[in-house]
Motif scaffolding. Structure first.
Motif, PDB file in Angstrom:
ATOM      1  N   CYS A 346       0.820  -1.218   0.000  1.00 39.83           N
ATOM      2  CA  CYS A 346       0.000   0.000   0.000  1.00 39.83           C
ATOM      3  C   CYS A 346       0.849   1.262   0.000  1.00 39.83           C
ATOM      4  N   LEU A 347       2.139   1.139   0.348  1.00 38.35           N
ATOM      5  CA  LEU A 347       3.064   2.275   0.328  1.00 38.35           C
ATOM      6  C   LEU A 347       3.820   2.362  -1.000  1.00 38.35           C
ATOM      7  N   GLY A 348       3.510   1.459  -1.894  1.00 36.59           N
ATOM      8  CA  GLY A 348       4.217   1.444  -3.172  1.00 36.59           C
ATOM      9  C   GLY A 348       5.511   0.668  -3.118  1.00 36.59           C
ATOM     10  N   VAL A 349       5.670  -0.136  -2.061  1.00 34.09           N
ATOM     11  CA  VAL A 349       6.865  -0.976  -1.932  1.00 34.09           C
ATOM     12  C   VAL A 349       6.578  -2.328  -2.566  1.00 34.09           C
ATOM     13  N   GLU A 350       7.384  -2.703  -3.541  1.00 36.31           N
ATOM     14  CA  GLU A 350       7.182  -3.954  -4.263  1.00 36.31           C
ATOM     15  C   GLU A 350       8.440  -4.803  -4.184  1.00 36.31           C
ATOM     16  N   ASP A 364      19.504  -6.655  -2.758  1.00 37.11           N
ATOM     17  CA  ASP A 364      18.302  -5.833  -2.827  1.00 37.11           C
ATOM     18  C   ASP A 364      17.218  -6.682  -3.482  1.00 37.11           C
ATOM     19  N   PHE A 365      16.071  -6.859  -2.802  1.00 36.45           N
ATOM     20  CA  PHE A 365      15.025  -7.688  -3.398  1.00 36.45           C
ATOM     21  C   PHE A 365      13.786  -6.891  -3.797  1.00 36.45           C
ATOM     22  N   ALA A 366      13.930  -5.555  -3.912  1.00 35.85           N
ATOM     23  CA  ALA A 366      12.831  -4.732  -4.410  1.00 35.85           C
ATOM     24  C   ALA A 366      12.773  -4.788  -5.929  1.00 35.85           C
ATOM     25  N   THR A 367      11.598  -4.538  -6.491  1.00 34.15           N
ATOM     26  CA  THR A 367      11.470  -4.437  -7.947  1.00 34.15           C
ATOM     27  C   THR A 367      11.993  -3.085  -8.400  1.00 34.15           C
ATOM     28  N   ALA A 368      12.185  -2.942  -9.697  1.00 31.56           N
ATOM     29  CA  ALA A 368      12.672  -1.668 -10.233  1.00 31.56           C
ATOM     30  C   ALA A 368      11.678  -0.540  -9.974  1.00 31.56           C
ATOM     31  N   ALA A 369      10.378  -0.873  -9.897  1.00 34.62           N
ATOM     32  CA  ALA A 369       9.346   0.152  -9.727  1.00 34.62           C
ATOM     33  C   ALA A 369       9.048   0.474  -8.262  1.00 34.62           C
ATOM     34  N   SER A 370       9.672  -0.213  -7.334  1.00 31.65           N
ATOM     35  CA  SER A 370       9.375  -0.022  -5.910  1.00 31.65           C
ATOM     36  C   SER A 370       9.736   1.384  -5.444  1.00 31.65           C
ATOM     37  N   ARG A 371       8.897   1.953  -4.567  1.00 31.78           N
ATOM     38  CA  ARG A 371       9.160   3.298  -4.032  1.00 31.78           C
ATOM     39  C   ARG A 371      10.303   3.298  -3.034  1.00 31.78           C
ATOM     40  N   ALA A 372      10.653   2.147  -2.516  1.00 28.75           N
ATOM     41  CA  ALA A 372      11.791   2.037  -1.597  1.00 28.75           C
ATOM     42  C   ALA A 372      12.541   0.746  -1.909  1.00 28.75           C
ATOM     43  N   ARG A 373      13.856   0.792  -1.773  1.00 29.90           N
ATOM     44  CA  ARG A 373      14.658  -0.411  -1.953  1.00 29.90           C
ATOM     45  C   ARG A 373      14.497  -1.295  -0.718  1.00 29.90           C
ATOM     46  N   LEU A 374      14.629  -2.590  -0.910  1.00 29.68           N
ATOM     47  CA  LEU A 374      14.549  -3.565   0.174  1.00 29.68           C
ATOM     48  C   LEU A 374      15.899  -4.257   0.274  1.00 29.68           C
ATOM     49  N   LEU A 375      16.716  -3.811   1.210  1.00 29.23           N
ATOM     50  CA  LEU A 375      18.090  -4.277   1.316  1.00 29.23           C
ATOM     51  C   LEU A 375      18.240  -5.274   2.456  1.00 29.23           C
ATOM     52  N   VAL A 376      19.019  -6.303   2.222  1.00 31.21           N
ATOM     53  CA  VAL A 376      19.392  -7.257   3.264  1.00 31.21           C
ATOM     54  C   VAL A 376      20.903  -7.144   3.439  1.00 31.21           C
ATOM     55  N   ILE A 377      21.319  -6.663   4.597  1.00 26.39           N
ATOM     56  CA  ILE A 377      22.728  -6.356   4.828  1.00 26.39           C
ATOM     57  C   ILE A 377      23.181  -7.004   6.132  1.00 26.39           C
ATOM     58  N   PRO A 378      24.211  -7.829   6.112  1.00 27.76           N
ATOM     59  CA  PRO A 378      24.699  -8.411   7.376  1.00 27.76           C
ATOM     60  C   PRO A 378      25.324  -7.340   8.256  1.00 27.76           C
TER      61      PRO A 378
END
Length: 399
Positions: A346-350, A364-378
């Motif tokens: 609903c926030l535009g996060v894909e 990063d597992f966000a799509t190119a169109a996502s409003r925010a990146r989804l990062l997994v960082i140790p």
């Protein structure tokens, strides 16, 4: 090149890493589990070598064991090779706003605020005294988890209590996990190829202890943990946010004998363990969730509370450039990450489900169109400690 020892003392375990600075090359990583009285399980990881585990029954402090292992495996020939020791301290209160050299006067001040983190600070202090005795001529540096949160604005760190309690007793939000949040924020900026002071980040340190932080322009502007590391998100055995009236009610009805027992229940018998009544380990709870409604409920509650804080921090920051997952759960639990991400659409996060299954961190597992990146960082708190220790002793010309 200087060798810097990073010590991360806990109530039942201790993590130690030795770094070659300023190259930031990890020469050894040691874990000491001294929860069992009869013996200590010690593991050491060396570059390009398999993990080695040993059991010790001798009466030796964890730092002493670590130094013996470093010499046994020829990482160092003598204690004198260590140029500085950095210690992670959970709570610095309002006394310590930045990493600092440990002196006798500073240590007395630190012990005066043990109540702010009773499960952690006494263990941190014990680690300091141990290292001082074993390495008496080596500079000792304290790196505070709370230091990253000292720039919180008053509207975010004050509680709606009589102001006298803040003025007299310093009752306020201090936060925790700042060393981890600061490290992954810096790593996120590198991944995004943007300056940290231009980013809006929501960092999620999800592990046995769990906390979230809203970071704007490189500074913490709000965080989930409060006066102590007990509040905020529900955790493995900690309750997180609870209506204080509940505690008064339960005390009146003799659910527990006194406030000491109350704090023990809130810290050690609540959270995922308290709700699931099965385990404090998210891996076990998720396995049981398929057949056990209480385990499934624990997962749902954990996800909801994470998303509640994301929503709050999204508004606080005015959106986010990235969400950063870290910690034992955040780094390794793809199912949990997917459950959280599903609620953010609903926030535009894909997100990309297949990308979320990757094991080669960071990613990063966000799509190119996502409003925010989804990062997994140790996270790497020991490296952050080494950076601060090396920077401080170099500036002060202690080496």
């Amino acid at each position: 090149m200087k060798k810097v020892l990073s010590i991360n003392s806990g109530s039942s375990s201790l993590k130690i890493s030795l770094f070659a600075m300023p190259l930031e090359k990890r020469l050894a990583k040691i874990m000491v589990d001294y929860s069992a009285e009869a013996k200590q399980l010690v593991t050491i990881k060396l570059p390009q070598k398999s993990l080695v585990a040993e059991h010790y029954t001798e009466k030796a402090t964890p730092v002493e064991l670590a130094l013996k292992l470093l010499k046994k495996y020829q990482v160092i020939a003598a204690d004198q090779e260590i140029a500085a020791v950095g210690h992670r301290i959970v709570a610095g209160g309002e006394l310590f706003h930045q990493s600092t050299e440990i002196t006798p006067g500073m240590l007395r001040k630190l012990e005066s605020i043990n109540e702010l983190a009773p499960l952690h600070n006494p263990a941190n202090v014990a680690g300091i005294r141990d290292a001082q005795q074993l390495l008496p001529n080596c500079p000792q540096i304290a790196v505070f988890d709370t230091a990253f949160h000292t720039d919180l604005p008053p509207e975010n760190f004050l509680y709606a209590l009589p102001m006298e309690y803040y003025r007299k007793y310093k009752v306020r939000k201090y936060g925790a996990h700042g060393t981890s949040h600061r490290f992954v924020a810096q790593q996120a900026a590198t991944m995004l190829h943007r300056p940290l002071n231009e980013l809006k980040l929501i960092t999620l340190h999800l592990g046995s202890g769990a906390s979230m932080t809203a970071i704007k322009n490189g500074k913490s502007c709000d965080t989930s943990m409060g006066f102590s590391p007990l509040t905020g998100l529900m955790m493995s055995t900690r309750s997180g946010d609870v209506d204080p009236s509940i505690l008064v009610y339960l005390l009146k009805h003799h659910a527990f004998a006194n406030m000491d027992e109350c704090m023990r229940i809130l810290n050690q018998r609540s959270g995922l363990l308290g709700v699931s009544e099965a385990s404090s380990d998210m891996r076990e709870i998720e396995r049981e969730a398929e057949i056990d409604p209480q385990a499934a409920l624990a997962v749902k509650m954990f996800v909801k509370r994470i998303c509640d804080y994301i929503g709050s921090y999204w508004l606080e920051l005015g959106g986010a450039d990235a969400l950063v997952f870290t910690g034992g759960i955040g780094e390794n639990d793809s199912h949990l990450r997917e459950l959280v991400s599903q609620r953010l659409q609903c926030l535009g996060v894909e997100f990309q489900s297949a990308q979320n299954q990757r094991r080669d961190l960071p990613f990063d597992f966000a799509t190119a169109a996502s409003r925010a990146r989804l990062l997994v960082i140790p996270t790497d708190e020991e490296l952050m400690i080494a950076r601060d220790a090396y920077k401080l002793i170099t500036a002060k010309q202690l080496i």
